[in-house]
Design a protein around this motif. Structure first.
Motif, PDB file in Angstrom:
ATOM      1  N   UNK A  10     -23.070 -62.475   8.591  1.00  0.00           N
ATOM      2  CA  UNK A  10     -23.987 -61.848   7.629  1.00  0.00           C
ATOM      3  C   UNK A  10     -23.222 -61.257   6.436  1.00  0.00           C
ATOM      4  N   UNK A  11     -22.423 -60.209   6.721  1.00  0.00           N
ATOM      5  CA  UNK A  11     -21.775 -59.486   5.616  1.00  0.00           C
ATOM      6  C   UNK A  11     -20.756 -60.374   4.914  1.00  0.00           C
ATOM      7  N   UNK A  12     -20.965 -60.583   3.634  1.00  0.00           N
ATOM      8  CA  UNK A  12     -20.054 -61.400   2.848  1.00  0.00           C
ATOM      9  C   UNK A  12     -20.431 -62.865   2.850  1.00  0.00           C
ATOM     10  N   UNK A  13     -21.187 -63.319   3.849  1.00  0.00           N
ATOM     11  CA  UNK A  13     -21.552 -64.734   3.955  1.00  0.00           C
ATOM     12  C   UNK A  13     -22.987 -64.962   3.461  1.00  0.00           C
ATOM     13  N   UNK A  14     -23.933 -64.256   4.058  1.00  0.00           N
ATOM     14  CA  UNK A  14     -25.327 -64.396   3.583  1.00  0.00           C
ATOM     15  C   UNK A  14     -25.530 -63.635   2.287  1.00  0.00           C
ATOM     16  N   UNK A 103     -27.496 -70.511  -2.634  1.00  0.00           N
ATOM     17  CA  UNK A 103     -27.580 -71.612  -1.675  1.00  0.00           C
ATOM     18  C   UNK A 103     -27.985 -71.215  -0.276  1.00  0.00           C
ATOM     19  N   UNK A 104     -27.988 -69.918   0.038  1.00  0.00           N
ATOM     20  CA  UNK A 104     -28.248 -69.494   1.421  1.00  0.00           C
ATOM     21  C   UNK A 104     -29.683 -69.843   1.828  1.00  0.00           C
ATOM     22  N   UNK A 105     -30.627 -69.468   0.994  1.00  0.00           N
ATOM     23  CA  UNK A 105     -32.037 -69.699   1.348  1.00  0.00           C
ATOM     24  C   UNK A 105     -32.327 -71.204   1.431  1.00  0.00           C
ATOM     25  N   UNK A 180     -20.046 -72.919  12.364  1.00  0.00           N
ATOM     26  CA  UNK A 180     -20.141 -71.501  12.003  1.00  0.00           C
ATOM     27  C   UNK A 180     -19.833 -71.303  10.520  1.00  0.00           C
ATOM     28  N   UNK A 181     -20.430 -70.250   9.962  1.00  0.00           N
ATOM     29  CA  UNK A 181     -20.237 -69.908   8.549  1.00  0.00           C
ATOM     30  C   UNK A 181     -19.684 -68.491   8.467  1.00  0.00           C
ATOM     31  N   UNK A 200     -16.082 -71.796   5.262  1.00  0.00           N
ATOM     32  CA  UNK A 200     -15.856 -70.476   4.672  1.00  0.00           C
ATOM     33  C   UNK A 200     -16.387 -70.446   3.240  1.00  0.00           C
ATOM     34  N   UNK A 201     -17.110 -69.365   2.920  1.00  0.00           N
ATOM     35  CA  UNK A 201     -17.369 -69.053   1.511  1.00  0.00           C
ATOM     36  C   UNK A 201     -16.735 -67.687   1.248  1.00  0.00           C
ATOM     37  N   UNK A 202     -15.780 -67.640   0.343  1.00  0.00           N
ATOM     38  CA  UNK A 202     -15.040 -66.393   0.108  1.00  0.00           C
ATOM     39  C   UNK A 202     -15.839 -65.468  -0.796  1.00  0.00           C
ATOM     40  N   UNK A 203     -15.411 -64.211  -0.839  1.00  0.00           N
ATOM     41  CA  UNK A 203     -15.949 -63.254  -1.823  1.00  0.00           C
ATOM     42  C   UNK A 203     -14.792 -62.432  -2.358  1.00  0.00           C
ATOM     43  N   UNK A 204     -15.104 -61.477  -3.210  1.00  0.00           N
ATOM     44  CA  UNK A 204     -14.064 -60.706  -3.895  1.00  0.00           C
ATOM     45  C   UNK A 204     -13.058 -60.057  -2.956  1.00  0.00           C
ATOM     46  N   UNK A 205     -13.504 -59.626  -1.790  1.00  0.00           N
ATOM     47  CA  UNK A 205     -12.591 -58.952  -0.866  1.00  0.00           C
ATOM     48  C   UNK A 205     -11.752 -59.940  -0.058  1.00  0.00           C
TER      49      UNK A 205
END
Ligand code: XBP
Ligand code: MG
Length: 259
Positions: A10-14, A103-105, A180-181, A200-205
């Motif tokens: 969830x956190x960072x992915x969705x 893209x999540x929805x 898994x995502x 994997x989809x990365x984010x700023x952290x």
């Protein structure tokens, strides 16, 4: 082995919940409790080494605020603080301030239309998962997920594989039947420990994290007309995550697992 299920962090992915949600709520809870603690964005990046809000508060005290005079009942103190933080966090989500990532929805809908089974596999509290789903996809979306594996349902949080093992056990699935995502190092260590193939989809952290073992590392799922950037892996001309791409990656994972 055919692909049966998609398992989502969830956190960072969705959604980008950490900076705009969890961090804000932690600091509000500290202020409300009369504490002079303030977690900067930079400090929070370091605190994310430990998953779970209660565990993260203890890590902060151990590593970054050792002089704090701890109350006799430290566990209760942290649990109360964390409960207040959860309320503040779900209130923030209720204000509609945190959207889903690109893209999540679309991907969830594509998966449902194709009859794939879905699960949530997260370290965050169940109330936070519900608040995110309800406020972004509507109340019915909770039922899209056959299993919502969250928070303290397993004693060992990510990077332990337990939350993924729990979800697969609940759904009677083998790792080769799932993809898994994730978005973080702790996430991929958890999925790899559970023998899962991971996108994997990365984010700023997490952009600089080590994602060894991932099937694919992207900046986002992308949308038609809003392409992802590939950071590691092969996509053969595709420019957003769809089921065709996931099926190809799943076949690679099954072949790897068999060799
Ligand atoms: C997410 C987390 C969570 C949130 C806070 O990790 O580490 O702890 O930051 O949630 P992951 P709670 O995305 O790897 O599951 O405060 O509800 O624990
Ligand atoms: Mg995450």
């Amino acid at each position: 082995m055919t692909l049966e299920a998609l398992l989502f962090d969830v956190d960072g992915t969705l959604a980008d919940t950490e900076r705009d949600g969890h961090l804000v709520a932690f600091n509000m809870a500290f202020a409300d409790a009369g504490l002079d603690w303030h977690w900067s964005d930079e400090l929070y990046g370091k605190l994310l080494a430990v998953t779970g809000g209660k565990e993260r508060i203890l890590y902060y005290l151990d590593e970054f605020n050792p002089d704090f005079k701890r109350p006799a009942e430290l566990e209760t103190f942290i649990a109360d603080l964390h409960k207040a933080k959860t309320q503040l966090y779900t209130d923030l989500l209720g204000q509609g301030k945190i959207p889903l990532r690109p893209g999540v929805e679309r991907l969830l809908n594509e998966a449902r239309d194709a009859g794939l089974r879905l699960a949530i596999t997260t370290t965050t509290s169940p109330a936070n998962v519900e608040a995110l789903l309800v406020n972004t996809l509507g109340r019915d979306s909770i039922n899209w997920f056959e299993c919502i594996a969250a928070g303290d349902v397993v004693p060992a949080k990510k990077p332990a594989p337990d939350i993924y093992l729990y979800a697969m056990q609940e759904m009677k699935l083998q790792p080769e039947q799932c993809i898994a995502f994730e978005d973080s190092r702790n996430g991929i260590v958890s999925t790899t420990g559970a023998k899962l193939g991971t996108i994997i989809t990365v984010n700023g952290y997490t952009a600089e994290d080590d994602f060894s073992g991932a099937l694919l590392v992207l900046d986002q799922f992308g949308e038609p007309g809003q392409p992802f950037t590939v950071l590691e892996g092969q996509v053969n001309g595709t420019d957003y995550v769809n089921l065709a791409l996931i099926q190809k990656l799943h076949a690679i994972h099954v072949a790897r697992a068999a060799s």
